[in-house]
Motif scaffolding. Structure first.
Motif, PDB file in Angstrom:
ATOM      1  N   ALA A 167      41.846  24.638  35.773  1.00 33.25           N
ATOM      2  CA  ALA A 167      41.787  25.476  34.585  1.00 33.25           C
ATOM      3  C   ALA A 167      40.356  25.648  34.109  1.00 33.25           C
ATOM      4  N   VAL A 168      40.075  26.786  33.556  1.00 31.75           N
ATOM      5  CA  VAL A 168      38.738  27.018  33.049  1.00 31.75           C
ATOM      6  C   VAL A 168      38.688  26.889  31.547  1.00 31.75           C
ATOM      7  N   ARG A 169      39.633  27.489  30.857  1.00 30.56           N
ATOM      8  CA  ARG A 169      39.482  27.560  29.414  1.00 30.56           C
ATOM      9  C   ARG A 169      40.809  27.874  28.747  1.00 30.56           C
ATOM     10  N   GLY A 170      41.019  27.265  27.593  1.00 32.72           N
ATOM     11  CA  GLY A 170      42.044  27.723  26.690  1.00 32.72           C
ATOM     12  C   GLY A 170      41.334  28.159  25.436  1.00 32.72           C
ATOM     13  N   SER A 171      41.874  29.094  24.694  1.00 33.63           N
ATOM     14  CA  SER A 171      41.137  29.593  23.535  1.00 33.63           C
ATOM     15  C   SER A 171      41.044  28.531  22.436  1.00 33.63           C
ATOM     16  N   ASN A 172      41.902  27.490  22.515  1.00 35.69           N
ATOM     17  CA  ASN A 172      41.809  26.408  21.546  1.00 35.69           C
ATOM     18  C   ASN A 172      40.852  25.320  22.005  1.00 35.69           C
ATOM     19  N   ASP A 173      40.225  25.542  23.117  1.00 37.10           N
ATOM     20  CA  ASP A 173      39.515  24.460  23.787  1.00 37.10           C
ATOM     21  C   ASP A 173      38.014  24.706  23.738  1.00 37.10           C
ATOM     22  N   THR A 219      44.792  32.145  25.968  1.00 31.43           N
ATOM     23  CA  THR A 219      44.437  32.641  27.287  1.00 31.43           C
ATOM     24  C   THR A 219      43.794  31.518  28.084  1.00 31.43           C
ATOM     25  N   THR A 220      44.357  31.266  29.234  1.00 31.20           N
ATOM     26  CA  THR A 220      43.851  30.223  30.101  1.00 31.20           C
ATOM     27  C   THR A 220      43.516  30.855  31.439  1.00 31.20           C
ATOM     28  N   TYR A 221      42.395  30.454  31.985  1.00 32.81           N
ATOM     29  CA  TYR A 221      41.990  31.011  33.273  1.00 32.81           C
ATOM     30  C   TYR A 221      41.975  29.937  34.343  1.00 32.81           C
ATOM     31  N   VAL A 222      42.282  30.377  35.535  1.00 32.84           N
ATOM     32  CA  VAL A 222      42.191  29.523  36.709  1.00 32.84           C
ATOM     33  C   VAL A 222      41.136  30.151  37.617  1.00 32.84           C
ATOM     34  N   THR A 223      40.318  29.298  38.229  1.00 36.77           N
ATOM     35  CA  THR A 223      39.372  29.866  39.191  1.00 36.77           C
ATOM     36  C   THR A 223      39.551  29.226  40.554  1.00 36.77           C
ATOM     37  N   GLY A 224      39.184  29.971  41.543  1.00 36.99           N
ATOM     38  CA  GLY A 224      39.176  29.445  42.900  1.00 36.99           C
ATOM     39  C   GLY A 224      38.162  30.248  43.685  1.00 36.99           C
ATOM     40  N   THR A 225      37.636  29.640  44.730  1.00 35.60           N
ATOM     41  CA  THR A 225      36.585  30.299  45.503  1.00 35.60           C
ATOM     42  C   THR A 225      36.982  30.325  46.969  1.00 35.60           C
ATOM     43  N   PRO A 264      46.532  43.327  41.657  1.00 36.57           N
ATOM     44  CA  PRO A 264      45.665  42.251  41.172  1.00 36.57           C
ATOM     45  C   PRO A 264      45.746  42.066  39.659  1.00 36.57           C
ATOM     46  N   LYS A 265      45.769  43.151  38.929  1.00 37.14           N
ATOM     47  CA  LYS A 265      45.795  43.057  37.472  1.00 37.14           C
ATOM     48  C   LYS A 265      47.088  42.407  36.977  1.00 37.14           C
ATOM     49  N   ASP A 266      48.210  42.815  37.595  1.00 40.21           N
ATOM     50  CA  ASP A 266      49.499  42.241  37.198  1.00 40.21           C
ATOM     51  C   ASP A 266      49.566  40.753  37.525  1.00 40.21           C
ATOM     52  N   ALA A 267      48.817  40.339  38.530  1.00 37.66           N
ATOM     53  CA  ALA A 267      48.805  38.922  38.905  1.00 37.66           C
ATOM     54  C   ALA A 267      47.779  38.141  38.094  1.00 37.66           C
ATOM     55  N   GLY A 268      47.113  38.820  37.167  1.00 36.54           N
ATOM     56  CA  GLY A 268      46.186  38.121  36.285  1.00 36.54           C
ATOM     57  C   GLY A 268      44.743  38.084  36.771  1.00 36.54           C
ATOM     58  N   VAL A 269      44.467  38.695  37.926  1.00 40.20           N
ATOM     59  CA  VAL A 269      43.088  38.660  38.418  1.00 40.20           C
ATOM     60  C   VAL A 269      42.224  39.465  37.455  1.00 40.20           C
ATOM     61  N   THR A 270      41.221  38.818  36.883  1.00 45.47           N
ATOM     62  CA  THR A 270      40.356  39.528  35.936  1.00 45.47           C
ATOM     63  C   THR A 270      39.029  39.903  36.580  1.00 45.47           C
ATOM     64  N   THR A 271      38.508  39.012  37.428  1.00 47.68           N
ATOM     65  CA  THR A 271      37.166  39.227  37.958  1.00 47.68           C
ATOM     66  C   THR A 271      37.050  38.658  39.357  1.00 47.68           C
ATOM     67  N   ILE A 272      36.325  39.344  40.209  1.00 44.21           N
ATOM     68  CA  ILE A 272      35.876  38.706  41.451  1.00 44.21           C
ATOM     69  C   ILE A 272      34.358  38.823  41.515  1.00 44.21           C
ATOM     70  N   GLU A 273      33.748  37.786  42.054  1.00 43.60           N
ATOM     71  CA  GLU A 273      32.296  37.747  42.153  1.00 43.60           C
ATOM     72  C   GLU A 273      31.928  37.316  43.562  1.00 43.60           C
ATOM     73  N   ALA A 274      30.917  37.931  44.119  1.00 41.72           N
ATOM     74  CA  ALA A 274      30.493  37.574  45.478  1.00 41.72           C
ATOM     75  C   ALA A 274      29.080  37.002  45.422  1.00 41.72           C
ATOM     76  N   PHE A 275      28.896  35.910  46.155  1.00 43.39           N
ATOM     77  CA  PHE A 275      27.577  35.273  46.159  1.00 43.39           C
ATOM     78  C   PHE A 275      27.433  34.407  47.406  1.00 43.39           C
ATOM     79  N   SER A 276      26.238  33.896  47.609  1.00 44.06           N
ATOM     80  CA  SER A 276      26.028  33.022  48.766  1.00 44.06           C
ATOM     81  C   SER A 276      25.014  31.936  48.419  1.00 44.06           C
ATOM     82  N   PHE A 277      25.036  30.888  49.243  1.00 46.05           N
ATOM     83  CA  PHE A 277      24.055  29.808  49.108  1.00 46.05           C
ATOM     84  C   PHE A 277      23.540  29.425  50.487  1.00 46.05           C
TER      85      PHE A 277
END
Ligand code: CU
Length: 605
Positions: free
Chosen positions: A286-292, A507-513, A569-582
């Motif tokens: 989880a990333v965030r809850g609005s109460n958090d 609102t709670t977000y989940v992230t994965g890479t 994607p929107k219906d599944a809750g996907v809000t953002t995708i970001e591409a990057f490298s290291f």
């Protein structure tokens, strides 16, 4: 979904304290390793431990189900039946009719908060200590010429782990988890016995009946229930994995899944995890809850993830763990649903591996520990948004008649009486050595110097039930039917959700890479810096490298429900995708070198 569901199972599964309580979990007096289950099975010197372990599983299956030390009761701590285990109700006892409807989780397990790794630690110890106590009894029954060997084995027995991110897991789930019978050396000699590692038969009905056709007793015309319902298991029916219309396991499908997802999801997940030094980011999905307020600063969907120390929830142990549940359970398989997952015995071999990953991560980053945070889901004893920290009682696990285990208590596994072979091997050494070993163990293949990622931020609660979000590269036509064996398939992020969350108050977000490097290699996409075309802005004269990605077109997001259906994607809750490298700094084994990070853009949905 409605209240009728919760009340219908409540009445039939009332759990009470029996004479067998209170159940106190005690540390073991001697430290022994929790072995790799493949070593326990294949290595002659450990085989007696395996013989005892399997017989001990059967023994706890056979305990009366009202007994708090039975497999049924222990498995039922995680999710359903949402009733007090061993009388543990906390200050805010769970009420099916109100708390469930408001989205509070009715099991005791912690998901989506910082207690996810430590809560499962005494949980593993509870079942482990019950198995050890049975193993000791069984060992004493062997004939004299074998007794000593088996008594020693029982004394050294710890619950083994199955490393499902090891390359060997690409061959699927080991046969000793899938065969109906298994050969063991028992006190009465070599025998084929019913294999308790394959499945568990429910002594009482689990969950609640679904409309006609969608219940196991409708087999051979069983229609697998849609993903927003927990499958119903009538009394006498076994747990299943990837069931078909006859309510039979489809091991071939499960094993095919492992061959695809071990290299694309599990190994990259752990590889990333051993770079994340921040416990908050490492510990849960989880990333965030609005109460958090504690978590606000991670700011999901920020236009550039590279600016964050700790890589802004780049990878967590829970996200990778979530993937295992979906891959092993499939649609209508018990492992796929947080409410009923604990009833498949494979769950404990999986969670032993998760505990191992936690212990190894602690070994790599010994100074990072649990920050005060918020439990965004609540539990059977804890209301929504309770503060959680290292002193939070890990209910219902008793340390004594008056106290519960806490995360602080379980921080050092050796003090509990166990270790893991690879952890023990690096004991006392510079943590960098352990990290280098782990990065080598889970390194992606081929091992490119620069690795490319797509990070997804997903709003939880848009859909109920478990699903996954697949990432394809350079295939705008990708949909739910596109095979995951396609060279364009890069990996997925699992959304392992329980069905109670019909209402989420914040609102709670989940992230994965997803690591897309191997996919890019297969597709021949240019990856080297010197490949970039310099782009000169005609007005300002500013020179900047042209992005190798057009994030909008080259990265294709396909959410897939467990039943194979797709939603946008929107219906599944996907809000953002970001591409990057290291860049990978080979000298110091430091992979995520912040200064080498390159950011290729964000797409919002
Ligand atoms: Cu789990």
């Amino acid at each position: 979904m409605g209240l009728s569901h919760s009340s219908s199972y409540h009445s039939s599964h009332v759990r009470s304290v029996t004479e067998s309580g209170p159940v106190i979990i005690e540390p073991y007096s001697t430290v022994y390793p929790r072995l790799d289950v493949l070593d326990m099975y294949n290595d002659e010197k450990y085989r007696p431990q395996f013989d005892l372990l399997v017989q001990s599983y059967q023994a706890i299956f056979d305990r009366p189900y009202e007994d708090m030390r039975s497999f049924y009761q222990i498995a039922g701590i995680h999710g359903l039946p949402y009733s007090a285990y061993d009388g543990v109700k906390g200050d805010h006892e769970y009420h099916n009719d109100t708390d469930w409807a408001q989205g509070r989780w009715g099991g005791y397990c912690h998901h989506g908060d910082v207690l996810f790794p430590p809560w499962h630690r005494p949980y593993m110890m509870l079942i482990e200590s019950q198995l050890i106590s049975e193993a000791k009894k069984i060992a004493s029954q062997y004939p004299d010429n074998e007794k000593e060997k088996y008594v020693d084995a029982a004394n050294q027995l710890r619950h083994p782990y199955w490393d499902w991110a090891d390359l060997k897991a690409m061959n699927g789930v080991p046969e000793f988890f899938t065969s109906l019978e298994i050969e063991l050396n028992t006190p009465k000699g070599k025998k084929n016995v019913t294999n308790p590692l394959k499945r568990y038969h429910l002594p009482v009905s689990l969950s609640y009946p679904l409309p006609d056709g969608q219940n196991p007793n409708d087999a051979p015309n069983y229609t697998l229930p849609s993903m927003d319902f927990n499958p119903y298991t009538p009394a006498g029916y076994p747990t299943v994995r990837h069931p078909n219309s006859k309510y039979e396991d489809q091991d071939n499908i499960m094993n095919q899944n492992f061959s695809v997802y071990v290299p694309t999801v599990f190994r990259p997940g752990f590889y990333q995890m051993f770079h994340i030094e921040n416990f908050l980011h490492f510990s849960n999905h989880a990333v965030r809850g609005s109460n958090d307020t504690e978590m606000e600063d991670t700011n999901p969907g920020h236009p550039n993830p590279l600016v964050f120390v700790g890589y802004a929830h780049f990878a967590s142990i829970e996200t990778t763990h979530d993937g295992f549940h979906l891959v092993s359970g499939g649609l209508a398989g018990h492992l796929s649903y947080p409410d009923i997952t604990g009833f498949d015995p494979l769950f404990f071999f999986h969670h032993c591996n998760v505990d191992r990953m936690f212990a190894l991560w602690q070994g790599v980053f010994p100074n990072s520990w649990i920050p005060e945070s918020v439990g965004i889901n609540g539990t059977y004893t804890d209301v929504l948004y309770s503060k959680v920290n290292e002193n939070t009682a890990l209910t219902p696990f008793r340390k004594s008649t008056t106290d519960f285990w806490t995360s602080k208590d379980v921080r050092d596994v050796e003090k509990l009486g166990y270790t893991y072979p690879d952890l023990a091997k690096f004991k006392g050494q510079d943590p960098k050595n352990l990290q280098a070993y782990l990065l080598e163990l889970y390194k992606p293949d081929p091992h490119y110097g620069r690795r490319f990622y797509v990070k997804l931020t997903i709003e939880a609660g848009k859909l109920v039930g478990p699903y996954s979000i697949r990432v394809f590269i350079d295939l705008p036509s990708a949909n739910a039917e596109t095979p995951v064996t396609s060279p364009h398939f890069a990996g997925f992020v699992a959304m392992w959700r329980n069905n109670a969350h019909t209402k989420v108050n914040s609102t709670t977000y989940v992230t994965g890479t997803v690591d897309i490097t191997d996919c890019m290699v297969k597709l021949g996409i240019r990856m080297q810096k010197h490949d970039y075309v310099q782009d000169v802005n005609a007005t300002t004269g500013e020179v900047k490298p042209t992005s190798i990605f057009d994030v909008n077109h080259d990265i294709n997001i396909v959410p897939v429900l467990l039943d194979g259906k797709s939603v946008g994607p929107k219906d599944a809750g996907v809000t953002t995708i970001e591409a990057f490298s290291f860049e990978h700094d080979k000298v110091n084994q430091n992979f995520l070198v912040e200064s080498t990070g390159e950011f290729y853009g964000t797409k919002k949905f």
